[in-house]
Design a protein around this motif. Structure first.
Motif, PDB file in Angstrom:
ATOM      1  N   LEU A 107      45.300  31.108  28.604  1.00 62.39           N
ATOM      2  CA  LEU A 107      45.566  31.820  29.860  1.00 62.39           C
ATOM      3  C   LEU A 107      44.718  33.088  29.963  1.00 62.39           C
ATOM      4  N   ALA A 108      44.679  33.845  28.866  1.00 62.54           N
ATOM      5  CA  ALA A 108      43.940  35.110  28.889  1.00 62.54           C
ATOM      6  C   ALA A 108      42.448  34.861  29.075  1.00 62.54           C
ATOM      7  N   ILE A 109      41.905  33.941  28.279  1.00 59.99           N
ATOM      8  CA  ILE A 109      40.471  33.681  28.364  1.00 59.99           C
ATOM      9  C   ILE A 109      40.127  33.051  29.711  1.00 59.99           C
ATOM     10  N   PHE A 149      41.709  33.463  32.560  1.00 61.35           N
ATOM     11  CA  PHE A 149      41.819  34.497  33.598  1.00 61.35           C
ATOM     12  C   PHE A 149      40.574  35.382  33.599  1.00 61.35           C
ATOM     13  N   ILE A 150      40.134  35.769  32.398  1.00 60.54           N
ATOM     14  CA  ILE A 150      38.954  36.634  32.301  1.00 60.54           C
ATOM     15  C   ILE A 150      37.699  35.883  32.739  1.00 60.54           C
ATOM     16  N   LEU A 186      37.579  33.434  34.892  1.00 61.34           N
ATOM     17  CA  LEU A 186      37.650  33.219  36.334  1.00 61.34           C
ATOM     18  C   LEU A 186      37.398  34.514  37.113  1.00 61.34           C
ATOM     19  N   PHE A 187      38.039  35.604  36.696  1.00 62.84           N
ATOM     20  CA  PHE A 187      37.994  36.820  37.494  1.00 62.84           C
ATOM     21  C   PHE A 187      36.875  37.780  37.108  1.00 62.84           C
ATOM     22  N   LEU A 188      36.411  37.739  35.860  1.00 62.24           N
ATOM     23  CA  LEU A 188      35.390  38.694  35.453  1.00 62.24           C
ATOM     24  C   LEU A 188      34.052  38.028  35.173  1.00 62.24           C
ATOM     25  N   PHE A 189      34.065  36.936  34.414  1.00 57.24           N
ATOM     26  CA  PHE A 189      32.804  36.362  33.983  1.00 57.24           C
ATOM     27  C   PHE A 189      32.095  35.632  35.122  1.00 57.24           C
ATOM     28  N   MET A 190      32.858  34.849  35.895  1.00 54.50           N
ATOM     29  CA  MET A 190      32.215  34.091  36.977  1.00 54.50           C
ATOM     30  C   MET A 190      31.564  34.979  38.033  1.00 54.50           C
ATOM     31  N   PRO A 191      32.210  36.055  38.492  1.00 52.66           N
ATOM     32  CA  PRO A 191      31.511  36.935  39.437  1.00 52.66           C
ATOM     33  C   PRO A 191      30.214  37.494  38.855  1.00 52.66           C
TER      34      PRO A 191
END
Lengths: 285, 265
Positions: A24-26, A28-29, A31-36
């Motif tokens: 879940l943590a990885i 979420f990160i 999806l929300f931080l790495f992909m942008p």
């Protein structure tokens, strides 16, 4: 397998819980931080390096890069001087209203960037307090360099001070008192005793201050007037290009800003890791 | 010790010139409209709709961040896995990445031809240019506040009380809910509130993905800019004052709440 078979401590989570929470943590990160982040570079290079490079070396882009560097070169040293003065006064002396002063210094962090720009338009804008006087004397502040610098100084105001105040308060004043009692002047005490003690924390604050100064968008957007090649900083140039449907150009300039962010993060992590004891207590982890 | 007069003098002068006097200009400006004019200004349907969106989306984003921020902080503090340092450093990205860059990246990602927006739109879900887009952007910028506030507290948490709970027969979940969560609650609340406060004022990362339809996906900071472009300085200042007042009242309430929580221990 061995890890799973080993008896688990009472305060350890069940292996399945570990896997689910980690995922879940990885996820979420990612999806929300790495992909942008990935999107910025991929969109910039979608038509090849050549196009991205051309967008960066075109004259309006160069002007935007120069303006951004100039604004940071003015705003950051001024806020650094302020941070040093404020933390010297607060950490080395006792006076009434100290906590109130610390609260006041933190105000810009809780003000919306747009409001941070708005306040300067209300003073220096055409219908602001001083608008008519400035016009009579042909002085431009809003929609020109001074306004952009002021808005940047406002939003980056607390960065250096809030790094130094807790650290210098922790360090106390005995070393400086010793230097002064041995006959050192105020300035030489500062440069030879205080500065070596706080140099990494100062660098840390300046690093964060600079990243924000170069990347600030909302506040600068209000005071800049978006004049191409003249009052567009890099983030504003990104906006103008994007709204013009020049996506490759927008993302190419954005990549440069994203690289700045990555360099900042790397240096920041390095400082936290290497000099943990010499920067403020709340970064030790 | 030398330098008190000089350093405090410079501090007060600089603070007044850059922060206090400009904020005073903001607080004084709207009253040229009179009380009624001020009231009409902030009760305009378009302003109310934007306030509802800004505060509503910020609250939802803060809630999402409180859940996932807790999970991320927990995983980063308690577990060991390869690439952990990298993930830990990446958490600060929203602090370091200029908001305009985040804004266009999220917009491209969630547009109907984007990597995430594409598959979602085939499933009939539209994110970009709707209020959901606003929430996505606010989740992005709020995450580090929750994680970074929780991490040091989580690392200092006494394992002894967890061991005690386990010896007394509590399951791991019971220990979490009855022992760990109550100890973390004030910190979690603080981090969530900070994420919320930041989200309310956010501009750059939101405007590209929001679509900015009046009454639907127009955030309050954007409305201030629109008023300024129409040279309605007093109107812009009125909305600015409301935003400032709400965030200060919110922060004061939070401080009072925290004082109350710590006094009960």
């Amino acid at each position: 397998m061995r890890a799973i078979l080993r008896p688990r401590a009472a305060t350890d989570d069940h292996p399945l819980v570990k896997i689910v929470l980690s995922a879940l943590a990885i996820g979420f990160i990612a999806l929300f931080l790495f992909m942008p982040l990935l999107t910025v570079f991929s969109e910039a290079l979608v038509q090849g390096w050549r196009m991205a490079w051309d967008a960066l070396t075109e004259s309006d882009a160069i002007a935007a890069i120069r303006l951004t560097l100039l604004v940071a070169a003015i705003a950051v040293p001024l806020n650094m001087a302020f941070g040093l003065a404020a933390s010297w006064a607060i950490a080395k002396f006792d006076f009434r209203g100290k906590n109130f002063l610390i609260t006041l210094i933190d105000i810009p962090f809780s003000v919306s960037p747009v409001v941070s720009g708005l306040v300067f338009v209300l003073i220096f804008g055409l219908q602001g307090w001083l608008g008519q006087d400035l016009r009579d004397h042909d002085i431009k502040i809003v929609f020109a360099l001074p306004g952009i610098v002021l808005a940047t100084m406002f939003v980056t105001f607390p960065f250096v001070a809030r790094e130094l105040i807790p650290l210098m308060t922790d360090q106390g004043r005995s070393e400086e008192e010793a230097a002064v009692s041995l006959g050192a002047s105020g300035w030489s005490t500062f440069f030879r005793v205080t500065l070596p003690n706080i140099k990494w924390a100062l660098l840390y604050g300046v690093l964060l201050c600079n990243a924000r100064a170069m990347g600030e968008f909302g506040a600068v957007s209000v005071v800049s007037g978006h004049i191409r090649g003249l009052t567009n900083t890099m983030p504003l140039h990104v906006e103008v290009l994007y709204n013009d449907y020049q996506y490759v150009g927008a993302f190419a300039v954005a990549s440069l800003l994203a690289l700045l962010a990555l360099v900042t993060l790397t240096l920041k992590s390095l400082l936290e890791w290497r000099f943990a004891d010499e920067i403020a207590a709340d970064h030790r982890h | 010790m030398p330098g008190f007069g000089f350093s405090l003098g410079f501090t007060l002068f600089y603070l007044s010139a850059i922060v206090l006097i400009p904020l005073a200009a903001l607080i004084i400006r709207p009253w040229e409209l009179g009380w009624n004019g001020f009231w009409t200004e902030i009760m305009a349907p378009r302003v109310l709709a934007s306030l509802k969106l800004t505060f509503g989306a910020s609250a939802i984003a803060a809630l999402v961040n409180s859940v996932f921020g807790l999970i991320v902080a927990w995983v980063l503090v308690r577990y060991r896995f390869p690439g952990k340092r990298l993930i830990d450093a990446l958490v600060d990205l929203p602090f370091a990445l200029p908001t305009a860059v985040a804004g266009i990246a999220l917009s491209a990602l969630y547009a109907t031809n984007g990597w995430i927006g594409g598959p979602l739109s085939k499933a009939g879900i539209k994110i970009a240019y709707t209020p959901y887009g606003v929430m996505i952007a606010l989740v992005f910028i709020g995450l580090p506040f929750v994680v970074r506030t929780l991490q040091p507290v989580l690392a200092d948490l006494h394992r002894e009380s967890e061991e005690a709970a386990a010896t007394l027969g509590a399951t791991r979940f019971q220990t979490f809910r009855r022992v760990i969560l109550p100890m973390l609650a004030p910190t979690l609340l603080t981090g969530t509130a900070m994420a919320f406060a930041r989200a309310v004022g956010e501009y750059g990362s939101v405007i590209f993905i929001a679509g900015n339809l009046p009454m639907v996906s127009e955030i309050t900071p954007l409305l201030i800019i629109i008023k300024l472009q129409e040279y309605d300085y007093a109107g812009a200042a009125a909305i600015g004052v409301i935003m400032l007042a709400v965030s200060f009242i919110f922060l004061l309430t939070l401080n009072a709440l925290q004082a109350w929580v710590s006094s009960r221990r």
